[in-house]
Scaffold this motif. Structure first.
Motif, PDB file in Angstrom:
ATOM      1  N   ASP A   1       0.826  -1.206   0.000  1.00  0.00           N
ATOM      2  CA  ASP A   1       0.000   0.000   0.000  1.00  0.00           C
ATOM      3  C   ASP A   1       0.859   1.254   0.000  1.00  0.00           C
ATOM      4  O   ASP A   1       0.347   2.369  -0.059  1.00  0.00           O
ATOM      5  N   ARG A   2       2.168   1.077   0.045  1.00  0.00           N
ATOM      6  CA  ARG A   2       3.120   2.184  -0.121  1.00  0.00           C
ATOM      7  C   ARG A   2       4.372   1.623  -0.771  1.00  0.00           C
ATOM      8  O   ARG A   2       4.849   0.557  -0.399  1.00  0.00           O
ATOM      9  N   GLY A   3       4.924   2.335  -1.742  1.00  0.00           N
ATOM     10  CA  GLY A   3       6.161   1.909  -2.376  1.00  0.00           C
ATOM     11  C   GLY A   3       5.941   1.148  -3.673  1.00  0.00           C
ATOM     12  O   GLY A   3       4.867   1.194  -4.264  1.00  0.00           O
TER      13      GLY A   3
ATOM     14  N   PRO B   1       2.878  -1.396  -8.385  1.00  0.00           N
ATOM     15  CA  PRO B   1       2.646  -0.160  -7.633  1.00  0.00           C
ATOM     16  C   PRO B   1       1.491  -0.363  -6.651  1.00  0.00           C
ATOM     17  O   PRO B   1       0.835  -1.418  -6.654  1.00  0.00           O
ATOM     18  N   PRO B   2       1.190   0.633  -5.796  1.00  0.00           N
ATOM     19  CA  PRO B   2       0.156   0.453  -4.776  1.00  0.00           C
ATOM     20  C   PRO B   2      -1.240   0.129  -5.318  1.00  0.00           C
ATOM     21  O   PRO B   2      -2.051  -0.430  -4.598  1.00  0.00           O
ATOM     22  N   SER B   3      -1.527   0.468  -6.555  1.00  0.00           N
ATOM     23  CA  SER B   3      -2.855   0.200  -7.105  1.00  0.00           C
ATOM     24  C   SER B   3      -2.984  -1.196  -7.704  1.00  0.00           C
ATOM     25  O   SER B   3      -4.022  -1.548  -8.251  1.00  0.00           O
ATOM     26  N   ARG B   4      -1.928  -1.995  -7.589  1.00  0.00           N
ATOM     27  CA  ARG B   4      -1.926  -3.331  -8.183  1.00  0.00           C
ATOM     28  C   ARG B   4      -1.430  -4.352  -7.161  1.00  0.00           C
ATOM     29  O   ARG B   4      -0.797  -4.014  -6.160  1.00  0.00           O
ATOM     30  N   ALA B   5      -1.712  -5.621  -7.422  1.00  0.00           N
ATOM     31  CA  ALA B   5      -1.204  -6.722  -6.611  1.00  0.00           C
ATOM     32  C   ALA B   5      -0.909  -7.890  -7.543  1.00  0.00           C
ATOM     33  O   ALA B   5      -1.509  -8.009  -8.613  1.00  0.00           O
ATOM     34  N   VAL B   6       0.016  -8.743  -7.142  1.00  0.00           N
ATOM     35  CA  VAL B   6       0.326  -9.941  -7.927  1.00  0.00           C
ATOM     36  C   VAL B   6      -0.158 -11.171  -7.171  1.00  0.00           C
ATOM     37  O   VAL B   6       0.170 -11.351  -5.991  1.00  0.00           O
ATOM     38  N   TRP B   7      -0.945 -11.981  -7.857  1.00  0.00           N
ATOM     39  CA  TRP B   7      -1.374 -13.257  -7.289  1.00  0.00           C
ATOM     40  C   TRP B   7      -0.407 -14.336  -7.760  1.00  0.00           C
ATOM     41  O   TRP B   7      -0.116 -14.443  -8.954  1.00  0.00           O
ATOM     42  N   ILE B   8       0.099 -15.129  -6.816  1.00  0.00           N
ATOM     43  CA  ILE B   8       1.109 -16.154  -7.104  1.00  0.00           C
ATOM     44  C   ILE B   8       0.547 -17.510  -6.683  1.00  0.00           C
ATOM     45  O   ILE B   8       0.160 -17.678  -5.521  1.00  0.00           O
ATOM     46  N   PRO B   9       0.469 -18.477  -7.589  1.00  0.00           N
ATOM     47  CA  PRO B   9      -0.099 -19.781  -7.212  1.00  0.00           C
ATOM     48  C   PRO B   9       0.797 -20.547  -6.252  1.00  0.00           C
ATOM     49  O   PRO B   9       1.984 -20.239  -6.098  1.00  0.00           O
ATOM     50  N   ALA B  10       0.235 -21.544  -5.614  1.00  0.00           N
ATOM     51  CA  ALA B  10       0.988 -22.383  -4.677  1.00  0.00           C
ATOM     52  C   ALA B  10       2.138 -23.080  -5.398  1.00  0.00           C
ATOM     53  O   ALA B  10       2.023 -23.453  -6.574  1.00  0.00           O
ATOM     54  N   ASN B  11       3.257 -23.204  -4.698  1.00  0.00           N
ATOM     55  CA  ASN B  11       4.444 -23.914  -5.194  1.00  0.00           C
ATOM     56  C   ASN B  11       5.066 -23.272  -6.433  1.00  0.00           C
ATOM     57  O   ASN B  11       5.809 -23.928  -7.167  1.00  0.00           O
TER      58      ASN B  11
ATOM     59  N   VAL C   1      -6.212  -3.347  -7.481  1.00  0.00           N
ATOM     60  CA  VAL C   1      -6.640  -3.289  -6.077  1.00  0.00           C
ATOM     61  C   VAL C   1      -7.632  -2.138  -5.912  1.00  0.00           C
ATOM     62  O   VAL C   1      -7.255  -0.966  -5.937  1.00  0.00           O
ATOM     63  N   SER C   2      -8.899  -2.478  -5.760  1.00  0.00           N
ATOM     64  CA  SER C   2      -9.924  -1.460  -5.531  1.00  0.00           C
ATOM     65  C   SER C   2      -9.824  -0.952  -4.096  1.00  0.00           C
ATOM     66  O   SER C   2      -9.178  -1.568  -3.233  1.00  0.00           O
ATOM     67  N   SER C   3     -10.481   0.161  -3.815  1.00  0.00           N
ATOM     68  CA  SER C   3     -10.460   0.690  -2.456  1.00  0.00           C
ATOM     69  C   SER C   3     -11.118  -0.303  -1.494  1.00  0.00           C
ATOM     70  O   SER C   3     -10.694  -0.443  -0.335  1.00  0.00           O
ATOM     71  N   PHE C   4     -12.126  -1.020  -1.973  1.00  0.00           N
ATOM     72  CA  PHE C   4     -12.801  -2.023  -1.145  1.00  0.00           C
ATOM     73  C   PHE C   4     -11.853  -3.166  -0.798  1.00  0.00           C
ATOM     74  O   PHE C   4     -11.751  -3.571   0.369  1.00  0.00           O
TER      75      PHE C   4
ATOM     76  N   MET D   1      -1.084  10.374  -6.301  1.00  0.00           N
ATOM     77  CA  MET D   1      -1.573   9.376  -5.355  1.00  0.00           C
ATOM     78  C   MET D   1      -0.431   8.847  -4.486  1.00  0.00           C
ATOM     79  O   MET D   1      -0.573   8.717  -3.266  1.00  0.00           O
ATOM     80  N   THR D   2       0.708   8.575  -5.117  1.00  0.00           N
ATOM     81  CA  THR D   2       1.855   8.044  -4.383  1.00  0.00           C
ATOM     82  C   THR D   2       2.379   9.058  -3.378  1.00  0.00           C
ATOM     83  O   THR D   2       2.635   8.733  -2.215  1.00  0.00           O
TER      84      THR D   2
END
Length: 286
Positions: free
Chosen positions: A53-55, A73-83, A118-121, A265-266
């Protein structure tokens, strides 16, 4: 991107205290880490959502020898599968929130890494998951967060790196000098290959065209600079754009917001974070 400071190779801390289970399908872990922190390739028995959420961070996934880097960036996230083997590098000092997901909760068909908006929700749900205890409230939060993750918009901030030595040399050269205005034929000549051969390698090895791949490389160069407050015009020139407007149009198309909006925003978040630290220190003196 060339690096001016050395990486801080950080020993990977045990995550067993945060390990998810079918009964507690999501667990959230929060950490503040300095710029250039680097975690060597590792993997977990559960899936995870990496979000700061920062950086700014870079997540590199390794799949059968091929490396793919995701700029987050803070507006995104990476989903990584198991293993899934992956490494993490902090491009800016960051507050990292990692949501560990039990393999039983993996959304159907999610077998590869993906970048989520990443939405605000979703941001507030992730924050609320920190330090929760088993019970009805946590159960409700987990259900809401799982739904928000599975329905989040996807976004491509991925730099795939090939195995072919010639194409890897070309990709590395573009990453070192994103401002160079060269055609694919000129880049190909540098590595002793034809334009047709290189175009085929991009398609066969990376599943994309050179222009699409280069856009990701440009974003990878631009995001850390914008996060540091470098003027948009200077960033645009450093990315090889003749005008700020052309750079802004590309950036908004890829990121969903203009460079100045991303920068604002940053900077706003960093300012609010600093004020919160000052207020906390003042309260502690009473």
């Amino acid at each position: 991107m060339p690096r001016k400071t050395p990486l801080r190779f950080t020993e990977l801390e045990s995550a067993k205290d945060y390990a998810p289970t079918p009964q507690r399908a999501l667990r959230c872990r929060a950490r503040s880490l300095p710029v250039d922190t680097h975690f060597e390739p590792h993997q977990h028995a559960w899936a995870q959502l990496a979000y700061c959420d920062r950086g700014l961070m870079q997540v590199t996934a390794i799949d059968q020898g091929q490396h793919s880097s995701y700029i987050v960036p803070p507006s995104r996230a990476v989903w990584i599968p198991a293993n899934q083997p992956h490494a993490v590098t902090l491009l800016e000092s960051a507050h990292l929130r990692t949501v560990y997901m039990d393999i039983s909760a993996t959304p159907p068909g999610w077998s590869d890494c993906r970048t989520l908006v990443v939405s605000s929700f979703l941001r507030e749900l992730i924050h609320a998951l920190e330090d929760t205890e088993p019970g009805p409230r946590e159960d409700a939060l987990i259900l809401l967060t799982l739904d928000a993750i599975s329905t989040a918009d996807t976004h491509h901030l991925r730099i795939a790196l090939p195995q072919d030595k010639r194409l890897r040399a070309l990709c590395d050269a573009v990453l070192r000098d994103p401002a160079r205005q060269a055609t694919l034929a000129e880049w190909a000549a540098d590595i002793g290959a034809s334009e047709r051969t290189v175009a085929r390698l991009f398609r066969d090895e990376l599943g994309t065209s050179y222009l699409q791949w280069r856009q990701q490389a440009v974003l990878a160069h631009a995001l850390p600079l914008l996060a540091r407050g470098v003027p948009v015009g200077q960033v645009a020139a450093g990315c090889g754009y003749a005008s700020d407007s052309a750079f802004a149009a590309m950036f908004k198309s890829a990121m969903g917001q203009s460079p100045s909006q991303f920068q604002g925003m940053t900077q706003k978040f960093m300012k609010n974070k600093a004020l919160a630290h000052v207020e906390a220190a003042q309260i502690a003196t009473f």
